[in-house]
Write a protein that holds these residues in place. Structure first.
Motif, PDB file in Angstrom:
ATOM      1  N   ARG A  98      64.616  64.090  -2.049  1.00 41.84           N
ATOM      2  CA  ARG A  98      63.127  63.734  -1.956  1.00 41.84           C
ATOM      3  C   ARG A  98      62.826  63.148  -0.998  1.00 41.84           C
ATOM      4  N   LEU A 118      61.256  61.643   2.249  1.00 39.35           N
ATOM      5  CA  LEU A 118      61.060  60.358   2.621  1.00 39.35           C
ATOM      6  C   LEU A 118      59.639  59.688   2.471  1.00 39.35           C
ATOM      7  N   SER A 119      58.632  58.077   2.168  1.00 35.01           N
ATOM      8  CA  SER A 119      57.308  58.338   2.480  1.00 35.01           C
ATOM      9  C   SER A 119      57.410  57.515   4.297  1.00 35.01           C
ATOM     10  N   GLU A 120      56.034  57.962   4.093  1.00 33.33           N
ATOM     11  CA  GLU A 120      56.360  57.266   5.845  1.00 33.33           C
ATOM     12  C   GLU A 120      56.902  56.493   6.156  1.00 33.33           C
ATOM     13  N   ASP A 121      57.047  54.742   5.465  1.00 31.37           N
ATOM     14  CA  ASP A 121      56.757  53.114   5.902  1.00 31.37           C
ATOM     15  C   ASP A 121      58.525  53.890   5.601  1.00 31.37           C
ATOM     16  N   GLU A 122      59.130  54.994   4.742  1.00 28.62           N
ATOM     17  CA  GLU A 122      61.244  55.072   4.812  1.00 28.62           C
ATOM     18  C   GLU A 122      60.770  55.123   5.985  1.00 28.62           C
ATOM     19  N   TYR A 152      63.976  64.292   4.735  1.00 32.11           N
ATOM     20  CA  TYR A 152      64.015  64.270   2.846  1.00 32.11           C
ATOM     21  C   TYR A 152      65.435  63.479   3.124  1.00 32.11           C
TER      22      TYR A 152
END
Length: 305
Positions: free
Chosen positions: A12, A14-18, A73
């Motif tokens: 999956r 990753l979001s920008e924050d992740e 990801y």
């Protein structure tokens, strides 16, 4: 590749924050000289630059910045905060793939590589900076996917400390030549002569000139470009070339020192370079200006089936 794969795949995004959290995890775990950290550091910088460009590809048109959009990801059923497990995918003329985990047996990462549908194994991808401890397992996965290894190169990763780069004593260029930043008009020549151009594209060279630091040596009599160097996607030294007719004039060392100092003045980052392990000439050149060997990894080019 089915766009729905990214919603059901074992990986999956990753979001920008992740992603920024992952960057800090690697910084804390390995320090700022680690090549996985530097790959993320540079991508984080590119992400901000691309946002500032406010560029959006029009429907039906190619994204001219696709070479600069690595997507990170992680294992969908895991927590990247535990072992830093990531897979980075980059789509261009060919796909490039980078990955790492500090899980002791690497089981989650290897499971992701085996089961993901997002890696185009038979499309001739380039597997970049593969950690030596899992190289053979990765090659077995590639064989099981129906492809084979075209070329596996053991490469050295060298580091030049930021503080040393910032105070490099850069020699004056020989009379009859001028050192200055590259411009987009130089891209076609550079791309034509780049030995690894099948691993990139002309838009990649053009984008590097616009986003990253570059330096070229030009003849004064006709403004001909005779040597050049780029800041690469590890925020380090890459694509360093000197025309055959202009070699043995010290231009390689001059370019390397000039570029490293330029970067160090504006970025708080350690300078680095990847070289093929048997390239003793480049190793000697870089060590002369202060680089030191830091790590080894394989770059694995797979065959297109």
């Amino acid at each position: 590749m089915d766009k729905m794969d990214s919603h059901t795949d074992i990986l999956r995004p990753l979001s920008e924050d992740e992603f920024e959290e992952l960057l800090q995890l690697y910084r804390e775990k390995y320090g700022e000289e680690n090549f996985h950290y530097l790959l993320m550091y540079n991508q984080n910088k590119w992400n901000e630059q691309l946002r500032n460009l406010n560029y959006e590809a029009k429907e039906g048109e190619a994204d001219e910045w696709i070479s600069f959009r690595k997507v990170f990801y992680t294992y969908r059923d895991g927590d990247f905060r535990t072992y830093g497990t990531y897979v980075s995918l980059h789509y261009d003329i060919m796909q490039s793939v980078s990955f790492h985990s500090w899980e002791p047996n690497q089981s989650d990462l290897l499971k992701c590589l085996r089961e993901t549908k997002l890696i185009d194994w038979c499309g001739g991808p380039l597997l970049t900076n593969v950690d030596l401890e899992i190289c053979e397992e990765v090659k077995k996965i590639a064989l099981a996917k129906g492809t084979s290894v075209q070329r596996a190169r053991l490469c050295l990763f060298l580091i030049l400390d930021h503080d040393k780069a910032a105070v490099l004593d850069v020699e004056q260029v020989k009379s009859g030549y001028t050192v200055k930043k590259l411009n987009t008009e130089n891209a076609a020549l550079i791309h034509e002569l780049w030995p690894n151009k099948k691993e990139g594209s002309l838009p990649y060279v053009l984008g590097l000139i616009e986003l990253n630091h570059t330096v070229g040596i030009f003849r004064d009599d006709n403004d001909e470009l005779v040597a050049w160097a780029f800041q690469n996607d590890f925020s380090g030294l890459g694509i360093l070339q000197v025309l055959p007719t202009e070699q043995r004039k010290g231009f390689g060392a001059l370019l390397a020192a000039t570029l490293c100092k330029q970067v160090a003045v504006v970025e708080k980052v350690h300078l680095n370079a990847w070289i093929v392990s048997e390239n003793f000439k480049s190793k000697a050149l870089l060590e002369k200006i202060g680089f030191r060997p830091k790590a080894k990894a394989e770059w694995i080019q797979l065959n297109k089936v």
